[in-house]
Enzyme design. Structure first.
Site, PDB file in Angstrom:
ATOM      1  N   LYS A  11       0.884  -1.179   0.000  1.00  0.00           N
ATOM      2  CA  LYS A  11       0.000   0.000   0.000  1.00  0.00           C
ATOM      3  C   LYS A  11       0.913   1.219   0.000  1.00  0.00           C
ATOM      4  O   LYS A  11       1.443   1.613   1.036  1.00  0.00           O
ATOM      5  CB  LYS A  11      -0.885  -0.030   1.250  1.00  0.00           C
ATOM      6  CG  LYS A  11      -2.217   0.673   1.123  1.00  0.00           C
ATOM      7  CD  LYS A  11      -2.161   2.146   0.802  1.00  0.00           C
ATOM      8  CE  LYS A  11      -1.895   3.044   1.979  1.00  0.00           C
ATOM      9  NZ  LYS A  11      -1.656   4.461   1.597  1.00  0.00           N
TER      10      LYS A  11
ATOM     11  N   GLU B 131       9.709   1.992  10.797  1.00  0.00           N
ATOM     12  CA  GLU B 131      10.741   3.007  10.556  1.00  0.00           C
ATOM     13  C   GLU B 131      10.029   4.351  10.568  1.00  0.00           C
ATOM     14  O   GLU B 131       9.266   4.662   9.654  1.00  0.00           O
ATOM     15  CB  GLU B 131      11.430   2.764   9.218  1.00  0.00           C
ATOM     16  CG  GLU B 131      12.294   1.532   9.265  1.00  0.00           C
ATOM     17  CD  GLU B 131      13.050   1.265   7.989  1.00  0.00           C
ATOM     18  OE1 GLU B 131      12.983   2.089   7.059  1.00  0.00           O
ATOM     19  OE2 GLU B 131      13.697   0.217   7.923  1.00  0.00           O
TER      20      GLU B 131
ATOM     21  N   CYS C 179      13.891  11.092   6.509  1.00  0.00           N
ATOM     22  CA  CYS C 179      13.824  10.677   7.915  1.00  0.00           C
ATOM     23  C   CYS C 179      15.166  10.853   8.611  1.00  0.00           C
ATOM     24  O   CYS C 179      15.221  11.136   9.793  1.00  0.00           O
ATOM     25  CB  CYS C 179      13.370   9.232   8.006  1.00  0.00           C
ATOM     26  SG  CYS C 179      14.418   8.111   7.071  1.00  0.00           S
TER      27      CYS C 179
ATOM     28  N   GLU D  86       9.349  17.158  14.381  1.00  0.00           N
ATOM     29  CA  GLU D  86       9.881  16.853  13.050  1.00  0.00           C
ATOM     30  C   GLU D  86       9.162  17.746  12.035  1.00  0.00           C
ATOM     31  O   GLU D  86       7.958  17.609  11.829  1.00  0.00           O
ATOM     32  CB  GLU D  86       9.636  15.375  12.709  1.00  0.00           C
ATOM     33  CG  GLU D  86      10.253  14.972  11.388  1.00  0.00           C
ATOM     34  CD  GLU D  86       9.916  13.540  10.983  1.00  0.00           C
ATOM     35  OE1 GLU D  86       8.747  13.134  11.087  1.00  0.00           O
ATOM     36  OE2 GLU D  86      10.841  12.831  10.540  1.00  0.00           O
TER      37      GLU D  86
END
Ligand code: NAD
Length: 501
Positions: free
Chosen positions: A189, A264, A298, A395
């Site tokens: 997905k 992750e 990331c 973030e």
């Protein structure tokens, strides 16, 4: 010399086929239209790229059933045969690398200079795990005086792979290649904001001879297709790359079916620059690690921790370089920073400009949208920040760097660790003892000393704290996608307790 005009004309040719049918799901080797569709638009100018099948729970169910049916034969295939198919996938990725890079740039806003490499890295991911496929099942013999223990690994079953929109092609290969090498079948997905290259990749896999049902692609949104995938009882594990709060939702959604998860997640990674470092190299690396890939990365070094004694000079050079970054069309080979993926994300990133001001930080560079079409923001540097500010804790996931000064090593370590995340850290010092001491105490899954992020595929990739659960890379990937079995054979007449004798 390839220029923007050439790239645009080639892109137009590649996109033509999507304009008719849109992007379809690929279930059990067949194209499947969704009962509904959604649109994918380019972040460059908001123009429509094409429609995309909007998968729902019923599509996920069909894909999971196909993956379940295909599993026994794929798992039983020899590692050597799987290796051959995976190498063929890599060959075809290389053949279509330019098409993949052009589509990725247009769909995500990432600059071509980075995406051309990301496409090739996708091929490397397949080659690396292809070569490991023949030994994936290997175990150990662990003898005792009375028993011979023999361990082995077997693929866990059909797995779900859920990927984000930042470098979606490379990340999809990074998750799917080891799953296939291990002998698992897959339902993928991809992120709703970046569906183009996931479709190309699934097509390549089928062209390479992957049996029907081994790799199924279902597009759609997180709350629809994504949620259904994590809840499906035929799916044994979920490999997820995305935001920490989504990881938390997936863990809840998967609880009833006892899903194995590999996460992750996000990061707020420090680059710590001590005054004894090679400051010119540290500057290059710090800039690269936050402003490449539009800062939508990331492992980006989004917090600069700079020692006070060199901070004025370092920040001055930084401002000059940040103001000089080439923001532009992602398909222009000269572009260093492209537009952000989507309006939603653009709104999020630009909201931090006001937050920085109200936090009391200084906007030393950027701090505004570029203006005009597209989701462009000026590369931004916040200085005068302290670690308790929102801009140091959250973030932002854009080309935005927060600079924080520190006095000494002890303070640097406290600040570095004082965030919820722990994905990567970058330490710049020429004092080897300090580098060892600091890296030992730094809370991060991956640390580079005097270097930017340079990946070596056999090493463990992943984060601690809110940055993730589990590791990818080398055997770590197989640990996730495979079950361990131990069989103990008695070697002779060892003593067995005699109850009721
Ligand atoms: P996201 O969490 O919003 O979405 C990621 C994927 O999850 C998408 O496919 C989305 O549709 C799906 N999803 C959303 N809700 C879901 C649900 N309830 N159930 C199942 N699936 C669901 O993340 P994003 O905004 O696409 O990506 C950016 C994030 O990814 C950043 O936080 C970044 O740090 C992280 N990231 C981490 C790594 C890493 O290796 N640690 C790598 C790349 C990106």
């Amino acid at each position: 010399m390839t220029d923007l005009a050439t790239h645009l004309s080639k892109l137009d040719g590649h996109l033509a086929r999507f304009r008719g049918t849109g992007i379809l799901n690929l279930i059990n080797g067949k194209d499947v239209a969704g009962s509904q569709t959604f649109e994918t638009r380019s972040p460059v100018d908001e123009s429509l790229i094409c429609t995309v099948a909007k998968g729902e729970a019923s599509d996920i169910d069909a894909a999971a059933k196909a993956a379940k049916a295909a599993f026994p034969a794929w798992a039983a295939m020899s590692g050597a045969a799987r290796k051959k198919i995976l190498h063929r996938i890599a060959d075809l990725i290389v053949e279509r690398a330019e098409e993949i890079a052009l589509c990725e740039c247009w769909d995500t806003g990432q600059a071509y200079r980075f995406m051309s490499k990301a496409a090739l890295r996708g091929a490397e991911n397949f080659r690396y795990f292809a070569d490991l496929a023949p030994s994936a099942r290997d175990g150990q013999s662990l003898p005792t005086p009375t028993h011979m223990n023999v361990s082995s690994r077997s693929p866990i079953g059909p797995v779900g792979v859920i990927t984000p929109w930042n470098t979606p092609f490379m990340l999809s290969t990074w998750k799917i290649a080891p799953a296939l090498a291990a002998g698992c079948t897959v339902v993928h997905k991809p992120a709703e904001f970046s569906p183009l290259t996931a479709r190309i990749l699934a097509e390549i896999a089928h062209e390479a001879g992957l049996p029907e049902g081994v790799w199924n692609l279902v597009n759609g949104f997180g709350e629809g297709a994504g949620k259904a995938l994590t809840e499906h009882s035929d799916i044994k594990a979920i490999a997820f790359v995305g935001e920490s709060r989504t990881g938390s939702m997936i863990m809840k959604q998967g609880a009833d079916t006892l899903k194995r998860v590999h996460f992750e997640l996000g990061g707020k990674n420090p680059v710590i620059v001590f005054d004894d470092a090679d400051l010119d190299r540290a500057l290059d690396a710090a800039i690269f690690m936050i402003y490449s890939l539009n800062g939508e990365r990331c492992t980006s070094s989004s917090r600069l921790l700079i020692q006070e004694s060199v901070a004025d000079e370092f920040e001055a050079k930084l401002v000059e370089r940040v103001n000089n970054l080439k923001v532009g069309h992602p398909l222009d080979p000269a572009t260093e920073v492209g537009p952000l993926i989507h309006k939603t994300h653009f709104d999020k990133v630009t909201s931090y400009f006001d937050i920085a001001k109200s936090d009391g930080a200084k906007i030393a560079a950027g701090g505004a949208a570029l203006g005009g079409d597209g989701w462009y923001v000026k590369p931004t540097l916040f200085t005068g920040a302290s670690n308790d500010m929102t801009i140091a804790q959250e973030e932002i996931f854009g080309p935005v760097l927060t600079s924080i000064r520190f006095k000494d090593e002890a303070e640097a370590l406290t600040v570095a660790n004082d965030v919820q995340y722990g994905l990567t850290g970058y330490i710049w010092t020429n004092d080897v003892t300090r580098a060892l001491r600091f890296s030992e105490a730094l809370e991060a899954g991956m640390i580079w000393v005097n270097s930017e992020n340079v990946r070596h595929l056999p090493t463990p990739f992943g984060g601690v704290k809110a940055s993730g659960i589990g590791r990818d890379g080398g055997q770590w990937s197989f640990e996730f996608y495979m079950e361990q079995k131990n069989v103990a054979f008695a070697l002779g007449q060892h003593k067995i307790a005699r109850l009721g004798a």
